[in-house]
Design a protein around this motif. Structure first.
Motif, PDB file in Angstrom:
ATOM      1  N   ALA A 243     -65.936 127.693  24.680  1.00 19.70           N
ATOM      2  CA  ALA A 243     -66.671 127.174  23.536  1.00 19.70           C
ATOM      3  C   ALA A 243     -66.864 125.820  23.593  1.00 19.70           C
ATOM      4  CB  ALA A 243     -65.764 127.650  22.291  1.00 19.70           C
ATOM      5  N   PRO A 244     -67.800 125.275  22.598  1.00 20.80           N
ATOM      6  CA  PRO A 244     -68.125 123.728  22.591  1.00 20.80           C
ATOM      7  C   PRO A 244     -67.134 123.044  21.904  1.00 20.80           C
ATOM      8  CG  PRO A 244     -69.447 124.972  21.165  1.00 20.80           C
ATOM      9  CD  PRO A 244     -68.805 126.108  21.859  1.00 20.80           C
ATOM     10  N   LEU A 245     -65.803 123.856  21.898  1.00 16.59           N
ATOM     11  CA  LEU A 245     -64.731 123.040  20.774  1.00 16.59           C
ATOM     12  C   LEU A 245     -63.624 123.020  21.930  1.00 16.59           C
ATOM     13  CD1 LEU A 245     -65.212 124.615  17.453  1.00 16.59           C
ATOM     14  CD2 LEU A 245     -66.048 122.684  17.919  1.00 16.59           C
ATOM     15  N   THR A 246     -62.691 121.864  21.566  1.00 13.92           N
ATOM     16  CA  THR A 246     -61.538 121.712  21.990  1.00 13.92           C
ATOM     17  C   THR A 246     -60.452 122.301  21.122  1.00 13.92           C
ATOM     18  OG1 THR A 246     -60.790 119.698  20.988  1.00 13.92           O
ATOM     19  CG2 THR A 246     -62.260 119.383  23.092  1.00 13.92           C
ATOM     20  N   PRO A 247     -59.441 122.618  21.612  1.00 10.81           N
ATOM     21  CA  PRO A 247     -58.349 123.451  20.883  1.00 10.81           C
ATOM     22  C   PRO A 247     -57.713 122.232  19.816  1.00 10.81           C
ATOM     23  CG  PRO A 247     -57.402 123.514  23.308  1.00 10.81           C
ATOM     24  CD  PRO A 247     -58.883 122.657  23.149  1.00 10.81           C
ATOM     25  N   PRO A 248     -57.218 122.719  18.956  1.00  9.97           N
ATOM     26  CA  PRO A 248     -56.768 121.731  17.633  1.00  9.97           C
ATOM     27  C   PRO A 248     -55.856 120.577  18.354  1.00  9.97           C
ATOM     28  CG  PRO A 248     -56.349 124.219  17.233  1.00  9.97           C
ATOM     29  CD  PRO A 248     -56.611 124.015  18.364  1.00  9.97           C
ATOM     30  N   ASP A 249     -56.306 119.386  17.744  1.00  8.97           N
ATOM     31  CA  ASP A 249     -55.701 118.072  18.076  1.00  8.97           C
ATOM     32  C   ASP A 249     -55.022 117.599  16.958  1.00  8.97           C
ATOM     33  OD1 ASP A 249     -55.400 115.935  19.516  1.00  8.97           O
ATOM     34  OD2 ASP A 249     -57.169 115.259  19.547  1.00  8.97           O
ATOM     35  N   ALA A 250     -53.949 117.309  17.303  1.00  5.58           N
ATOM     36  CA  ALA A 250     -52.719 116.737  16.355  1.00  5.58           C
ATOM     37  C   ALA A 250     -53.121 115.278  15.921  1.00  5.58           C
ATOM     38  CB  ALA A 250     -51.553 116.685  16.816  1.00  5.58           C
ATOM     39  N   ASP A 251     -54.141 114.517  16.837  1.00 11.70           N
ATOM     40  CA  ASP A 251     -54.427 113.175  16.455  1.00 11.70           C
ATOM     41  C   ASP A 251     -55.583 113.146  15.214  1.00 11.70           C
ATOM     42  OD1 ASP A 251     -52.651 112.192  18.158  1.00 11.70           O
ATOM     43  OD2 ASP A 251     -54.059 112.245  19.633  1.00 11.70           O
ATOM     44  N   HIS A 252     -56.345 114.268  15.238  1.00  4.01           N
ATOM     45  CA  HIS A 252     -57.428 114.543  14.216  1.00  4.01           C
ATOM     46  C   HIS A 252     -56.919 115.458  13.128  1.00  4.01           C
ATOM     47  CE1 HIS A 252     -59.452 113.213  17.904  1.00  4.01           C
ATOM     48  NE2 HIS A 252     -60.130 112.266  17.002  1.00  4.01           N
ATOM     49  N   PHE A 253     -55.846 115.463  12.722  1.00 11.37           N
ATOM     50  CA  PHE A 253     -55.104 116.468  11.692  1.00 11.37           C
ATOM     51  C   PHE A 253     -55.419 117.742  12.051  1.00 11.37           C
ATOM     52  CE2 PHE A 253     -56.692 112.253   9.799  1.00 11.37           C
ATOM     53  CZ  PHE A 253     -55.628 111.709   9.462  1.00 11.37           C
ATOM     54  N   GLY A 254     -55.284 118.303  13.341  1.00  9.26           N
ATOM     55  CA  GLY A 254     -55.316 119.631  13.628  1.00  9.26           C
ATOM     56  C   GLY A 254     -57.014 120.002  13.803  1.00  9.26           C
ATOM     57  N   LEU A 255     -57.948 119.210  13.575  1.00  5.13           N
ATOM     58  CA  LEU A 255     -59.216 119.666  13.757  1.00  5.13           C
ATOM     59  C   LEU A 255     -59.812 119.582  15.414  1.00  5.13           C
ATOM     60  CD1 LEU A 255     -60.859 118.009  10.707  1.00  5.13           C
ATOM     61  CD2 LEU A 255     -60.274 120.390  11.050  1.00  5.13           C
ATOM     62  N   PRO A 256     -60.556 120.591  15.727  1.00  6.72           N
ATOM     63  CA  PRO A 256     -60.895 120.532  17.268  1.00  6.72           C
ATOM     64  C   PRO A 256     -61.902 119.396  17.331  1.00  6.72           C
ATOM     65  CG  PRO A 256     -62.000 122.345  16.162  1.00  6.72           C
ATOM     66  CD  PRO A 256     -61.027 121.789  14.974  1.00  6.72           C
ATOM     67  N   ASP A 257     -62.162 118.829  18.727  1.00  5.84           N
ATOM     68  CA  ASP A 257     -63.168 117.919  18.863  1.00  5.84           C
ATOM     69  C   ASP A 257     -64.369 118.550  19.575  1.00  5.84           C
ATOM     70  OD1 ASP A 257     -61.866 115.669  18.204  1.00  5.84           O
ATOM     71  OD2 ASP A 257     -60.936 115.330  20.203  1.00  5.84           O
ATOM     72  N   LEU A 258     -65.360 118.047  19.629  1.00  2.51           N
ATOM     73  CA  LEU A 258     -66.714 118.709  19.953  1.00  2.51           C
ATOM     74  C   LEU A 258     -66.649 118.508  21.725  1.00  2.51           C
ATOM     75  CD1 LEU A 258     -69.634 117.752  17.837  1.00  2.51           C
ATOM     76  CD2 LEU A 258     -68.529 120.002  18.267  1.00  2.51           C
ATOM     77  N   LYS A 259     -67.073 119.422  22.330  1.00  2.00           N
ATOM     78  CA  LYS A 259     -67.589 118.949  23.916  1.00  2.00           C
ATOM     79  C   LYS A 259     -68.538 119.832  24.409  1.00  2.00           C
ATOM     80  CE  LYS A 259     -64.530 122.578  26.005  1.00  2.00           C
ATOM     81  NZ  LYS A 259     -63.781 123.006  26.879  1.00  2.00           N
ATOM     82  N   LEU A 260     -69.130 119.618  25.651  1.00  2.00           N
ATOM     83  CA  LEU A 260     -70.132 120.416  26.273  1.00  2.00           C
ATOM     84  C   LEU A 260     -69.686 121.729  26.350  1.00  2.00           C
ATOM     85  CD1 LEU A 260     -71.427 117.850  28.881  1.00  2.00           C
ATOM     86  CD2 LEU A 260     -72.543 118.703  26.313  1.00  2.00           C
ATOM     87  N   PRO A 261     -70.526 122.846  26.022  1.00  2.00           N
ATOM     88  CA  PRO A 261     -70.242 124.039  26.216  1.00  2.00           C
ATOM     89  C   PRO A 261     -70.044 124.496  27.851  1.00  2.00           C
ATOM     90  CG  PRO A 261     -72.244 124.019  25.364  1.00  2.00           C
ATOM     91  CD  PRO A 261     -71.592 122.685  25.472  1.00  2.00           C
ATOM     92  N   GLN A 262     -69.508 125.220  28.416  1.00  2.00           N
ATOM     93  CA  GLN A 262     -69.551 125.915  29.737  1.00  2.00           C
ATOM     94  C   GLN A 262     -69.670 127.383  29.841  1.00  2.00           C
ATOM     95  OE1 GLN A 262     -65.569 124.736  30.754  1.00  2.00           O
ATOM     96  NE2 GLN A 262     -66.062 122.383  31.016  1.00  2.00           N
ATOM     97  N   ALA A 263     -70.620 127.559  30.909  1.00  2.00           N
ATOM     98  CA  ALA A 263     -70.891 128.823  31.231  1.00  2.00           C
ATOM     99  C   ALA A 263     -71.187 129.153  32.705  1.00  2.00           C
ATOM    100  CB  ALA A 263     -72.084 129.553  30.547  1.00  2.00           C
ATOM    101  N   GLY A 264     -70.652 130.060  33.096  1.00  2.00           N
ATOM    102  CA  GLY A 264     -70.579 130.311  34.630  1.00  2.00           C
ATOM    103  C   GLY A 264     -70.558 131.911  35.037  1.00  2.00           C
ATOM    104  N   VAL A 265     -71.247 132.437  36.063  1.00  2.00           N
ATOM    105  CA  VAL A 265     -71.388 133.367  36.634  1.00  2.00           C
ATOM    106  C   VAL A 265     -70.698 133.550  37.704  1.00  2.00           C
ATOM    107  CG1 VAL A 265     -72.928 135.246  37.220  1.00  2.00           C
ATOM    108  CG2 VAL A 265     -73.750 133.911  35.664  1.00  2.00           C
ATOM    109  N   LEU A 266     -69.746 134.550  37.647  1.00  2.00           N
ATOM    110  CA  LEU A 266     -68.980 135.004  38.853  1.00  2.00           C
ATOM    111  C   LEU A 266     -69.815 135.938  39.831  1.00  2.00           C
ATOM    112  CD1 LEU A 266     -65.493 135.709  36.862  1.00  2.00           C
ATOM    113  CD2 LEU A 266     -66.176 133.451  37.987  1.00  2.00           C
ATOM    114  N   THR A 267     -70.048 135.434  41.146  1.00  2.00           N
ATOM    115  CA  THR A 267     -70.744 136.005  41.730  1.00  2.00           C
ATOM    116  C   THR A 267     -70.126 137.291  42.429  1.00  2.00           C
ATOM    117  OG1 THR A 267     -69.886 135.101  43.860  1.00  2.00           O
ATOM    118  CG2 THR A 267     -71.581 133.874  42.820  1.00  2.00           C
ATOM    119  N   PRO A 268     -71.212 138.419  42.683  1.00  2.00           N
ATOM    120  CA  PRO A 268     -70.680 139.607  43.250  1.00  2.00           C
ATOM    121  C   PRO A 268     -70.020 139.586  44.767  1.00  2.00           C
ATOM    122  CG  PRO A 268     -73.078 139.795  42.903  1.00  2.00           C
ATOM    123  CD  PRO A 268     -72.462 138.262  42.522  1.00  2.00           C
ATOM    124  N   VAL A 269     -69.269 140.305  44.889  1.00  2.00           N
ATOM    125  CA  VAL A 269     -68.604 140.482  46.472  1.00  2.00           C
ATOM    126  C   VAL A 269     -68.955 141.734  46.918  1.00  2.00           C
ATOM    127  CG1 VAL A 269     -66.464 140.220  47.804  1.00  2.00           C
ATOM    128  CG2 VAL A 269     -66.672 138.785  45.608  1.00  2.00           C
TER     129      VAL A 269
END
Length: 170
Positions: free
Chosen positions: A129-155
């Motif tokens: 997700a484009p959010l971090t886990p809740p952060d205690a320094d920001h009163f329990g609110l998550p920060d924004l970050k870049l979303p990540q997506a990846g495809v696990l290749t077939p074997v």
């Protein structure tokens, strides 16, 4: 018990044992034998045709690895897990007659490619997700970050083998 009853019972047990012994190799490898009947064509056309049999694999799906939770991520590591399937490559056993140039005899050419094991893993998907886990320094609110997506290749793993040969006689 009469001797005829014992003889019938013994014959039935021997037939069942022979059937079980014949079915064991196909069940152990996970293949179904498929013969190609060409005897009627040989008799009607009065020619020697190849003898062909094959094996068709029976796929067996496995249990996928479930999602793993990793510290620092909101979503599990593998959202869509890879599905393992084990089966085999089809087998082939063929013998074709080769007429000799001089004489009426036949030689043969043969191909033997036994069924071999094949292991596969389907493709999977890993996203975050484009959010971090809740952060205690920001009163329990998550920060924004870049979303990540990846495809696990077939074997795909396997080791097929085949034997080609020429020989005398049918």
């Amino acid at each position: 018990m009469k001797s005829t009853t014992r003889g019938t019972l013994a014959a039935a047990l021997m037939a069942a044992a022979a059937g079980a012994a014949a079915a064991t190799p196909a069940a152990a490898v996970g293949t179904v034998p498929v013969p190609l009947p060409l005897g009627g064509v040989e008799k009607s056309l009065h020619v020697e045709l190849p003898e062909v049999t094959g094996q068709v694999p029976v796929p067996k799906p496995g249990a996928p690895d479930g999602p793993r939770y990793v510290e620092g991520r909101l979503l599990p590591e593998r959202v869509v897990p890879r599905l393992p399937v084990s089966a085999g490559l089809p087998g082939l056993d063929a013998r074709a007659p080769l007429p000799q140039v001089l004489g009426d005899d036949f030689d043969h050419a043969g191909v033997d490619a036994p069924a071999s094991d094949l292991r596969t893993l389907g493709p999977g998907l890993a996203v975050d997700a484009p959010l971090t886990p809740p952060d205690a320094d920001h009163f329990g609110l998550p920060d924004l970050k870049l979303p990540q997506a990846g495809v696990l290749t077939p074997v795909l793993q396997g080791a097929p083998t085949a034997d080609l040969g020429l020989g005398s006689g049918l």
